[in-house]
Design a protein around this motif. Sequence first.
Motif, mmCIF file in Angstrom:
data_model
loop_
_atom_site.group_PDB
_atom_site.id
_atom_site.type_symbol
_atom_site.label_atom_id
_atom_site.label_comp_id
_atom_site.label_asym_id
_atom_site.label_seq_id
_atom_site.Cartn_x
_atom_site.Cartn_y
_atom_site.Cartn_z
ATOM 1 N N GLY A 184 0.792 -1.230 0.000
ATOM 2 C CA GLY A 184 0.000 0.000 0.000
ATOM 3 C C GLY A 184 0.822 1.277 0.000
ATOM 4 N N ARG A 185 1.767 1.419 0.910
ATOM 5 C CA ARG A 185 2.532 2.664 1.018
ATOM 6 C C ARG A 185 3.857 2.605 0.256
ATOM 7 N NH1 ARG A 185 -0.608 6.281 1.583
ATOM 8 N NH2 ARG A 185 1.109 7.637 2.129
ATOM 9 N N ARG A 186 4.074 1.513 -0.463
ATOM 10 C CA ARG A 186 5.345 1.379 -1.213
ATOM 11 C C ARG A 186 5.247 1.975 -2.604
ATOM 12 N NH1 ARG A 186 8.823 0.521 2.035
ATOM 13 N NH2 ARG A 186 8.159 -0.875 3.671
ATOM 14 N N VAL A 187 4.001 2.085 -3.114
ATOM 15 C CA VAL A 187 3.864 2.392 -4.534
ATOM 16 C C VAL A 187 3.049 3.669 -4.745
ATOM 17 C CG1 VAL A 187 1.911 0.769 -4.758
ATOM 18 C CG2 VAL A 187 3.179 1.444 -6.788
ATOM 19 N N GLY A 188 3.554 4.521 -5.633
ATOM 20 C CA GLY A 188 2.863 5.773 -5.955
ATOM 21 C C GLY A 188 2.544 5.820 -7.444
ATOM 22 N N ILE A 189 1.713 6.802 -7.817
ATOM 23 C CA ILE A 189 1.251 6.904 -9.205
ATOM 24 C C ILE A 189 1.452 8.341 -9.687
ATOM 25 C CG2 ILE A 189 -1.149 7.412 -8.507
ATOM 26 C CD1 ILE A 189 -0.170 5.120 -11.457
ATOM 27 N N VAL A 190 1.304 8.540 -11.001
ATOM 28 C CA VAL A 190 1.428 9.884 -11.582
ATOM 29 C C VAL A 190 0.102 10.265 -12.236
ATOM 30 C CG1 VAL A 190 2.622 11.292 -13.305
ATOM 31 C CG2 VAL A 190 3.895 9.569 -12.007
ATOM 32 N N ILE A 191 -0.290 11.530 -12.053
ATOM 33 C CA ILE A 191 -1.495 12.060 -12.719
ATOM 34 C C ILE A 191 -1.063 13.222 -13.619
ATOM 35 C CG2 ILE A 191 -3.627 13.380 -12.275
ATOM 36 C CD1 ILE A 191 -4.005 10.420 -11.704
ATOM 37 N N ALA A 200 -11.472 13.425 -11.838
ATOM 38 C CA ALA A 200 -12.163 12.264 -11.256
ATOM 39 C C ALA A 200 -11.144 11.284 -10.673
ATOM 40 C CB ALA A 200 -13.008 11.586 -12.325
ATOM 41 N N ASP A 201 -10.026 11.088 -11.368
ATOM 42 C CA ASP A 201 -8.990 10.175 -10.841
ATOM 43 C C ASP A 201 -8.437 10.697 -9.514
ATOM 44 O OD1 ASP A 201 -9.172 8.318 -12.922
ATOM 45 O OD2 ASP A 201 -7.712 9.388 -14.164
ATOM 46 N N VAL A 202 -8.230 12.025 -9.456
ATOM 47 C CA VAL A 202 -7.665 12.603 -8.227
ATOM 48 C C VAL A 202 -8.658 12.464 -7.076
ATOM 49 C CG1 VAL A 202 -7.030 14.807 -7.141
ATOM 50 C CG2 VAL A 202 -5.965 14.123 -9.298
ATOM 51 N N TYR A 237 -3.934 22.191 -13.333
ATOM 52 C CA TYR A 237 -2.814 21.781 -12.462
ATOM 53 C C TYR A 237 -3.014 22.356 -11.055
ATOM 54 C CZ TYR A 237 1.937 20.329 -11.325
ATOM 55 O OH TYR A 237 3.028 19.701 -10.756
ATOM 56 N N MET A 238 -3.356 23.665 -11.004
ATOM 57 C CA MET A 238 -3.520 24.286 -9.685
ATOM 58 C C MET A 238 -4.747 23.737 -8.962
ATOM 59 S SD MET A 238 -0.923 25.874 -8.918
ATOM 60 C CE MET A 238 -1.531 26.133 -7.257
ATOM 61 N N ALA A 239 -5.824 23.484 -9.712
ATOM 62 C CA ALA A 239 -7.041 22.944 -9.074
ATOM 63 C C ALA A 239 -6.734 21.566 -8.466
ATOM 64 C CB ALA A 239 -8.160 22.843 -10.105
ATOM 65 N N LEU A 240 -5.994 20.733 -9.206
ATOM 66 C CA LEU A 240 -5.677 19.385 -8.701
ATOM 67 C C LEU A 240 -4.696 19.458 -7.527
ATOM 68 C CD1 LEU A 240 -5.303 17.475 -12.117
ATOM 69 C CD2 LEU A 240 -7.311 17.604 -10.637
ATOM 70 N N THR A 241 -3.761 20.430 -7.597
ATOM 71 C CA THR A 241 -2.816 20.606 -6.487
ATOM 72 C C THR A 241 -3.580 20.923 -5.206
ATOM 73 O OG1 THR A 241 -1.054 21.372 -7.951
ATOM 74 C CG2 THR A 241 -0.893 22.062 -5.655
#
Length: 340
Positions: A184-191, A200-202, A237-241
């Motif tokens: 769970g905490r080992r893996v990250g993703i890119v958006i 929706a993904d975020v 970008y700013m909205a998702l940030t």
Amino acid sequence: MKTSKCRIPTLFLFISLAVFAGLLYRFGEHWLHLLLLYLSGAAWARQFVSELPIARTVAARFVAGETADDAINAARTLNAKGISATMDYLGESVTNAAEAAAARDEILRLQDRIHESGVNANVSIKLTQLGLKIDRDTVLENTRQILQRAQQYDNKVRIDMEESGVTDATLNVYRTLRDEYGFGRRVGIVIQAYLFRSEADVRQLVADGAWVRLCKGAYAEPHNVAFADKADTDANYMALTKMMLSAEARQNGVYLGVASHDEAIIRKTIAYAQENNISPHEFEFQMLYGIRRDLQESLVKDGYQVRVYIPYGSAWYPYFMRRLAERPANLWFFISNFFK
Ligand SMILES: Cc1cc2nc3c(=O)[nH]c(=O)nc-3n(C[C@H](O)[C@H](O)[C@H](O)COP(=O)(O)OP(=O)(O)OC[C@H]3O[C@@H](n4cnc5c(N)ncnc54)[C@H](O)[C@@H]3O)c2cc1C
């Protein structure tokens, strides 16, 4: 440079393209951007450009070298300046299982080298290099081994995001492995902020408390999936940030990597964090090797965390072309050196 009979038409084609690109640079950066992104995926251009000594020289600005040790040395230099690293063994879109297994083995060796050398770094991987376009079992098994190695060394793995045709499959593999025991905490993703679907993904990733890198997006995408206008991508970008720095997101465990060299985005992120009492340790800035070193260092001096993405290996062509597409001035440097 050799100009055997079969290479003369290619050379002619390249020079014509270079002149054409020069005109585009002068009269229409948008079209030049699209042309370079097209060339990043064109096999004929890959073969020709990869053999040009000047291309290697220019690419060296963005790529640490050919071996894992080159990447480790680059990480050591960055670590000495207070900057952490993520390393990428270059390669993508492999079409047979043996190539995918070879890439997996190189990444496993890289993880060993990171651990032995003690550098502050993790790895970034591309799932199409590990068999995403072959079949689901192949990519799952190769990626699982990389996550197991990260678990053994108490380190992490970031899954890069590629073209929109593989977004669903990439998120699917990410979720499957994240939900396996212990990963769970080992893996990250890119958006990618240029995709319409990213909001929706975020939202889902915020609910999951995910470890996310946010970038603008580096591929040629059709208008029905991505913003065509840079201003729209920047606004998204700013909205998702803000979504990923919200109190709810941080409480859920979201950790955001703001991956951009855009000073306006960086300034706005810092202002938003200060207004909302978000500590510089609750997120990090990320940049690419060889780009805006001055900004990387000044952010560290101001107390922010910075991670640099260090690519290495011999398959540098598509990565290099995407970097040229992002900033046409890089292309001008390349072409003028070619004619010299
Ligand atoms: C750490 C990291 C990881 C990434 N991972 C992914 C990924 O997984 N998937 C994906 O699609 N994309 C990825 N990208 C690339 C990203 O999507 C953008 O294409 C790239 O970062 C350029 O966008 P920008 O945010 O820097 O803004 P831009 O608006 O493109 O650039 C802002 C300024 O940054 C500088 N700059 C930007 N690019 C260059 C360059 N090539 N050469 C010189 N100067 C430049 C220039 O000064 C420019 O004016 C990643 C980027 C980073 C930093």
